[in-house]
Design an enzyme around this catalytic site. Structure first.
Site, mmCIF file in Angstrom:
data_model
loop_
_atom_site.group_PDB
_atom_site.id
_atom_site.type_symbol
_atom_site.label_atom_id
_atom_site.label_comp_id
_atom_site.label_asym_id
_atom_site.label_seq_id
_atom_site.Cartn_x
_atom_site.Cartn_y
_atom_site.Cartn_z
ATOM 1 N N GLU A 86 0.736 -1.179 0.244
ATOM 2 C CA GLU A 86 0.362 -0.077 -0.345
ATOM 3 C C GLU A 86 0.667 1.357 0.310
ATOM 4 O OE1 GLU A 86 -2.172 0.616 3.415
ATOM 5 O OE2 GLU A 86 -3.371 2.327 2.604
ATOM 6 N N ARG A 87 1.912 1.517 0.957
ATOM 7 C CA ARG A 87 2.496 2.409 1.138
ATOM 8 C C ARG A 87 3.736 2.492 -0.285
ATOM 9 N NH1 ARG A 87 4.062 0.988 7.252
ATOM 10 N NH2 ARG A 87 1.683 2.000 7.476
ATOM 11 N N ARG A 112 5.122 32.565 -20.341
ATOM 12 C CA ARG A 112 4.901 33.382 -19.298
ATOM 13 C C ARG A 112 6.003 34.196 -19.166
ATOM 14 N NH1 ARG A 112 1.110 36.946 -16.776
ATOM 15 N NH2 ARG A 112 1.759 38.361 -14.792
ATOM 16 N N GLN A 123 16.811 33.062 -12.556
ATOM 17 C CA GLN A 123 18.055 32.655 -12.450
ATOM 18 C C GLN A 123 17.363 31.588 -10.692
ATOM 19 O OE1 GLN A 123 21.521 33.233 -9.732
ATOM 20 N NE2 GLN A 123 22.698 31.626 -11.170
ATOM 21 N N GLY A 183 2.929 31.671 -10.536
ATOM 22 C CA GLY A 183 1.608 32.878 -9.274
ATOM 23 C C GLY A 183 0.497 33.089 -9.072
ATOM 24 N N GLY A 184 -0.022 34.133 -9.207
ATOM 25 C CA GLY A 184 -1.927 33.956 -8.906
ATOM 26 C C GLY A 184 -2.861 33.078 -9.505
ATOM 27 N N GLY A 207 -3.025 6.194 4.945
ATOM 28 C CA GLY A 207 -1.696 4.999 4.266
ATOM 29 C C GLY A 207 -0.551 5.475 5.811
HETATM 30 C C1 LIG Z 1 -8.344 10.642 2.255
HETATM 31 C C2 LIG Z 1 -8.297 9.414 3.443
HETATM 32 C C3 LIG Z 1 -8.650 8.311 3.066
HETATM 33 C C4 LIG Z 1 -8.294 7.771 3.780
HETATM 34 N N1 LIG Z 1 -8.688 6.156 3.639
HETATM 35 C C5 LIG Z 1 -8.997 5.523 4.406
HETATM 36 C C6 LIG Z 1 -9.592 3.892 3.743
HETATM 37 O O1 LIG Z 1 -10.074 3.658 2.654
HETATM 38 N N2 LIG Z 1 -8.996 3.170 5.290
HETATM 39 C C7 LIG Z 1 -8.577 3.723 6.156
HETATM 40 O O2 LIG Z 1 -8.629 2.664 6.673
HETATM 41 N N3 LIG Z 1 -8.114 4.512 6.737
HETATM 42 C C8 LIG Z 1 -8.295 5.668 5.521
HETATM 43 N N4 LIG Z 1 -7.875 6.773 5.985
HETATM 44 C C9 LIG Z 1 -7.854 7.065 6.637
HETATM 45 C C10 LIG Z 1 -6.691 7.482 7.321
HETATM 46 O O3 LIG Z 1 -5.581 6.341 7.252
HETATM 47 C C11 LIG Z 1 -5.653 7.768 8.551
HETATM 48 O O4 LIG Z 1 -6.628 9.078 8.598
HETATM 49 C C12 LIG Z 1 -4.395 8.487 8.717
HETATM 50 O O5 LIG Z 1 -4.043 6.878 8.858
HETATM 51 C C13 LIG Z 1 -4.368 8.617 10.337
HETATM 52 O O6 LIG Z 1 -4.721 8.756 11.410
HETATM 53 P P1 LIG Z 1 -5.573 8.995 12.099
HETATM 54 O O7 LIG Z 1 -6.612 10.167 11.361
HETATM 55 O O8 LIG Z 1 -6.239 8.621 13.530
HETATM 56 O O9 LIG Z 1 -4.908 10.191 12.976
HETATM 57 P P2 LIG Z 1 -3.960 10.565 14.101
HETATM 58 O O10 LIG Z 1 -3.584 9.481 14.888
HETATM 59 O O11 LIG Z 1 -4.799 10.970 15.536
HETATM 60 O O12 LIG Z 1 -2.929 12.180 14.336
HETATM 61 C C14 LIG Z 1 -2.583 13.118 14.445
HETATM 62 C C15 LIG Z 1 -1.529 13.370 15.046
HETATM 63 O O13 LIG Z 1 -0.993 12.826 15.473
HETATM 64 C C16 LIG Z 1 0.780 12.338 14.993
HETATM 65 N N5 LIG Z 1 0.721 11.203 15.632
HETATM 66 C C17 LIG Z 1 -0.283 9.911 15.867
HETATM 67 N N6 LIG Z 1 0.935 8.929 16.310
HETATM 68 C C18 LIG Z 1 1.904 9.414 16.745
HETATM 69 C C19 LIG Z 1 2.840 8.461 17.560
HETATM 70 N N7 LIG Z 1 3.215 7.478 17.797
HETATM 71 N N8 LIG Z 1 4.613 10.137 17.713
HETATM 72 C C20 LIG Z 1 3.943 10.768 17.070
HETATM 73 N N9 LIG Z 1 2.994 11.042 15.887
HETATM 74 C C21 LIG Z 1 2.134 11.079 16.011
HETATM 75 C C22 LIG Z 1 -0.037 12.199 13.574
HETATM 76 O O14 LIG Z 1 1.434 11.886 12.711
HETATM 77 C C23 LIG Z 1 -1.303 13.272 13.260
HETATM 78 O O15 LIG Z 1 0.326 14.604 12.829
HETATM 79 C C24 LIG Z 1 -8.124 7.712 5.004
HETATM 80 C C25 LIG Z 1 -7.695 8.893 5.283
HETATM 81 C C26 LIG Z 1 -7.649 9.938 4.316
HETATM 82 C C27 LIG Z 1 -7.566 11.608 4.702
#
Ligand SMILES: Cc1cc2nc3c(=O)[nH]c(=O)nc-3n(C[C@H](O)[C@H](O)[C@H](O)COP(=O)(O)OP(=O)(O)OC[C@H]3O[C@@H](n4cnc5c(N)ncnc54)[C@H](O)[C@@H]3O)c2cc1C
Length: 224
Positions: A86-87, A112, A123, A183-184, A207
């Site tokens: 996935e990643r 432009r 540059q 730009g804009g 992800g």
């Molecule tokens: C458009 C979209 C589509 C998505 N689709 C799917 C899907 O199909 N299936 C699915 O399962 N999920 C999906 N997601 C969910 C997505 O994977 C999560 O939103 C994401 O993994 C972050 O988890 P969270 O929202 O719970 O954030 P949180 O875990 O609440 O994190 C909030 C903040 O805290 C930070 N944080 C949390 N824990 C730690 C730590 N241990 N150390 C340091 N920093 C930390 C995070 O980096 C972030 O900046 C989707 C999200 C979006 C926005």
């Protein structure tokens, strides 16, 4: 959930033995027409408007035993096995999106004119584009290497996390720098760079966030 509105068959992750922690999680194939499965709103997002992201609700949803996917209790392990793939898909998307943004920007800066020159003759424009291209090609080489390793079943979680972290952070930098060169106009949604800028933001979140990628990489170096 991505594609929640369109989906007719879903993979649901459920705690089947909560006391066992990660060994008490199982996967189920669930038809979205089954009673108790309800689709909520299609959420209003900053970008990625071509893809739906939907709320899903489960109310007294009953699943037949033959909908169990794989072995009971092995769900977490299955999810972990698929994470590098996935990643890597997200990383490949970051490479393609960055290349597209650079190409649009190259076209624009050669047309432009400002102060009797094309933008591409300044540059600052030349150096910035050179930096972005270099970063893109280095990231592409790493992603290509990861794809080869995935094909050989040899892509570990930390290396895939490095690919996602590096490419999606680069995509954010490319989006910001390219939009600036428009730009804009770059701020207007009729220009594709504006949409690409909005679409790029989530790449560092879904992800697994960039912070979680760093944590995974650090664990592979230092342990927990
Ligand atoms: C458009 C979209 C589509 C998505 N689709 C799917 C899907 O199909 N299936 C699915 O399962 N999920 C999906 N997601 C969910 C997505 O994977 C999560 O939103 C994401 O993994 C972050 O988890 P969270 O929202 O719970 O954030 P949180 O875990 O609440 O994190 C909030 C903040 O805290 C930070 N944080 C949390 N824990 C730690 C730590 N241990 N150390 C340091 N920093 C930390 C995070 O980096 C972030 O900046 C989707 C999200 C979006 C926005």
């Amino acid at each position: 959930m991505t594609n929640g509105q369109h989906a007719d068959l879903t993979v649901i992750v459920a705690k089947t033995a909560p006391k066992l922690g990660s060994k008490g999680i199982s996967l189920f194939l669930v038809d979205t027409l089954w009673p108790g499965f309800n689709k909520g709103k299609n959420l209003d997002k900053l970008g990625l408007h071509a893809s739906d992201t939907s709320e899903l609700f489960f109310t007294d949803l009953k699943v037949p035993i033959n909908s169990l996917l794989g072995e009971e209790g092995a769900g977490f392990a299955y999810l972990m096995q698929e994470l590098p793939r996935e990643r890597l898909i997200i990383a490949a998307l970051a490479i393609g999106a960055s290349e597209g943004m650079l190409n649009w920007t190259l076209d624009y800066v050669t047309q432009r004119k400002a102060f009797k020159q094309t933008l591409g003759q300044f540059q600052n424009t030349r150096f910035k584009l050179a930096e972005l291209k270099t970063s893109l090609e280095i990231n592409r080489a790493f992603v290509d290497q990861c794809i080869e390793r995935l094909k050989e079943n040899d892509l570990d979680v930390a290396t895939a996390a490095m690919a996602k972290l590096s490419t999606t952070e680069m995509q954010g930098q490319v989006a910001d720098a390219c939009l600036q060169m428009f730009g804009g106009y770059g701020y207007m949604m009729e220009y594709p760079i504006a949409r690409a800028f909005a679409d790029a933001r989530v790449q560092r979140i879904y992800g697994g966030t960039s912070e979680i990628m760093k944590e995974i990489i650090a664990r592979s170096m230092l342990g927990k």
